[in-house]
Design a protein around this motif. Sequence first.
Motif, PDB file in Angstrom:
ATOM      1  N   ASN A 143     -28.761 -23.730 -56.927  1.00 59.53           N
ATOM      2  CA  ASN A 143     -27.662 -23.252 -57.762  1.00 59.53           C
ATOM      3  C   ASN A 143     -27.474 -24.136 -58.985  1.00 59.53           C
ATOM      4  O   ASN A 143     -27.079 -23.666 -60.048  1.00 59.53           O
ATOM      5  CB  ASN A 143     -26.367 -23.213 -56.941  1.00 59.53           C
ATOM      6  N   ASN A 144     -27.738 -25.440 -58.835  1.00 57.81           N
ATOM      7  CA  ASN A 144     -27.589 -26.396 -59.934  1.00 57.81           C
ATOM      8  C   ASN A 144     -28.894 -27.169 -60.103  1.00 57.81           C
ATOM      9  O   ASN A 144     -29.025 -28.308 -59.655  1.00 57.81           O
ATOM     10  CB  ASN A 144     -26.431 -27.357 -59.655  1.00 57.81           C
ATOM     11  N   GLN A 192     -19.407 -28.440 -58.686  1.00 58.67           N
ATOM     12  CA  GLN A 192     -18.942 -27.531 -59.725  1.00 58.67           C
ATOM     13  C   GLN A 192     -20.119 -27.064 -60.581  1.00 58.67           C
ATOM     14  O   GLN A 192     -20.912 -27.876 -61.065  1.00 58.67           O
ATOM     15  CB  GLN A 192     -17.894 -28.214 -60.609  1.00 58.67           C
ATOM     16  N   SER A 193     -20.251 -25.781 -60.795  1.00 52.97           N
ATOM     17  CA  SER A 193     -21.353 -25.245 -61.585  1.00 52.97           C
ATOM     18  C   SER A 193     -20.977 -25.198 -63.060  1.00 52.97           C
ATOM     19  O   SER A 193     -19.791 -25.199 -63.426  1.00 52.97           O
ATOM     20  CB  SER A 193     -21.721 -23.842 -61.104  1.00 52.97           C
ATOM     21  N   TYR A 194     -21.975 -25.105 -63.916  1.00 51.52           N
ATOM     22  CA  TYR A 194     -21.728 -24.982 -65.342  1.00 51.52           C
ATOM     23  C   TYR A 194     -21.139 -23.609 -65.684  1.00 51.52           C
ATOM     24  O   TYR A 194     -20.467 -23.458 -66.707  1.00 51.52           O
ATOM     25  CB  TYR A 194     -23.021 -25.230 -66.123  1.00 51.52           C
ATOM     26  N   TYR A 195     -21.396 -22.632 -64.845  1.00 49.04           N
ATOM     27  CA  TYR A 195     -20.770 -21.318 -65.031  1.00 49.04           C
ATOM     28  C   TYR A 195     -19.250 -21.442 -64.930  1.00 49.04           C
ATOM     29  O   TYR A 195     -18.518 -20.833 -65.718  1.00 49.04           O
ATOM     30  CB  TYR A 195     -21.310 -20.340 -63.989  1.00 49.04           C
ATOM     31  N   GLU A 196     -18.776 -22.219 -63.957  1.00 51.71           N
ATOM     32  CA  GLU A 196     -17.334 -22.420 -63.810  1.00 51.71           C
ATOM     33  C   GLU A 196     -16.742 -23.104 -65.036  1.00 51.71           C
ATOM     34  O   GLU A 196     -15.634 -22.780 -65.480  1.00 51.71           O
ATOM     35  CB  GLU A 196     -17.045 -23.267 -62.566  1.00 51.71           C
ATOM     36  N   PHE A 198     -18.034 -23.348 -68.334  1.00 54.27           N
ATOM     37  CA  PHE A 198     -18.146 -22.717 -69.644  1.00 54.27           C
ATOM     38  C   PHE A 198     -17.750 -21.240 -69.644  1.00 54.27           C
ATOM     39  O   PHE A 198     -17.392 -20.702 -70.692  1.00 54.27           O
ATOM     40  CB  PHE A 198     -19.575 -22.873 -70.170  1.00 54.27           C
ATOM     41  N   ASN A 199     -17.827 -20.565 -68.503  1.00 57.01           N
ATOM     42  CA  ASN A 199     -17.464 -19.148 -68.461  1.00 57.01           C
ATOM     43  C   ASN A 199     -16.075 -18.897 -67.890  1.00 57.01           C
ATOM     44  O   ASN A 199     -15.363 -17.998 -68.341  1.00 57.01           O
ATOM     45  CB  ASN A 199     -18.501 -18.363 -67.647  1.00 57.01           C
ATOM     46  N   LEU A 200     -15.693 -19.697 -66.885  1.00 58.81           N
ATOM     47  CA  LEU A 200     -14.392 -19.506 -66.263  1.00 58.81           C
ATOM     48  C   LEU A 200     -13.332 -20.445 -66.818  1.00 58.81           C
ATOM     49  O   LEU A 200     -12.145 -20.286 -66.517  1.00 58.81           O
ATOM     50  CB  LEU A 200     -14.509 -19.694 -64.734  1.00 58.81           C
ATOM     51  N   ASN A 203     -12.426 -26.633 -66.886  1.00 58.94           N
ATOM     52  CA  ASN A 203     -12.975 -27.816 -67.548  1.00 58.94           C
ATOM     53  C   ASN A 203     -12.085 -29.042 -67.445  1.00 58.94           C
ATOM     54  O   ASN A 203     -12.251 -30.014 -68.188  1.00 58.94           O
ATOM     55  CB  ASN A 203     -13.260 -27.520 -69.015  1.00 58.94           C
TER      56      ASN A 203
END
Length: 284
Positions: A143-144, A192-196, A198-200, A203
């Motif tokens: 996933n990461n 924590q994913s980068y999707y969370e 930058f998209n959600l 931060n």
Amino acid sequence: MWHRLLIGFVFGLTCGQLLHAQSDETFYPVNAATMVGAGGYNLMDTYLTPGSHIAYKGWGLRVLDERMKITKLADHRISRQQLVNVDFSFTENEAKTTRAMSGFVDYTLGYHYRFEPLPNLRLLAGASLHAMAGFVYYMRSSNNPASAKADLDLNISALALYHLQIRDYPLTFRYQFEIPFAGILFSPHAGQSYYEIFNLGNNSGIVPFTSFHNKQAMKNYLTVDFPIGKFTFRASYLNSLYYLNVNGIRSHILSNSFVIGFVKEFIAFRGKRVHKNRYNSAYY
């Protein structure tokens, strides 16, 4: 008749003063070195291997560009140093089942006050601003699979230059260290994913403050300058230590590199080299 003699006298006096001023002018050239090399790397990042402290070891390539020049600050007692470093590494775990690669770009701008306690010894102490950006990528399905790196630091910086003459052969030795004492960096939280981010928009806390309590880092430079024919070479050993414990993530980046390259000195605005007896070098 008299006015011609007077004009000639004034013209000759003016030209003489200009020539004298030019002969007394002190030049402050740029000492520039461009080097390439290779060495060993040791990487670990629990963001990519949650719950595991597996280290990846291998080899890397490095390009280093260094420029140093005496400034007008403090009656020409302060020199400016710029370092640009680009390196890539290819590593694998101990079982040789998974590979990783990394890439980093560093820029360091430092100012040092010069001391000359002995004729052949020059000591420089000051501070530097260091910026770094890069990545660590694990070549496996996850996933990461990648970890982005970005740092901005204030460093304690010092170096010693020693000039040694063996018969008619000159050598210049240098030791330098850089230690960050305050800064900021980019870091996700553990799991924590980068999707969370930058998209959600999750931060919060991804740009934490760093100091000795959560980051220990140091760079050590050992160099020697030596002439061969009409060229001057610089051989270097670079040791880089980087340990981080931020947002529940532990990581380290360790490297030992040997680099070599050319050195030249030039007056930047004239675009040409000058002889050593015409300038005040920041390095020699």
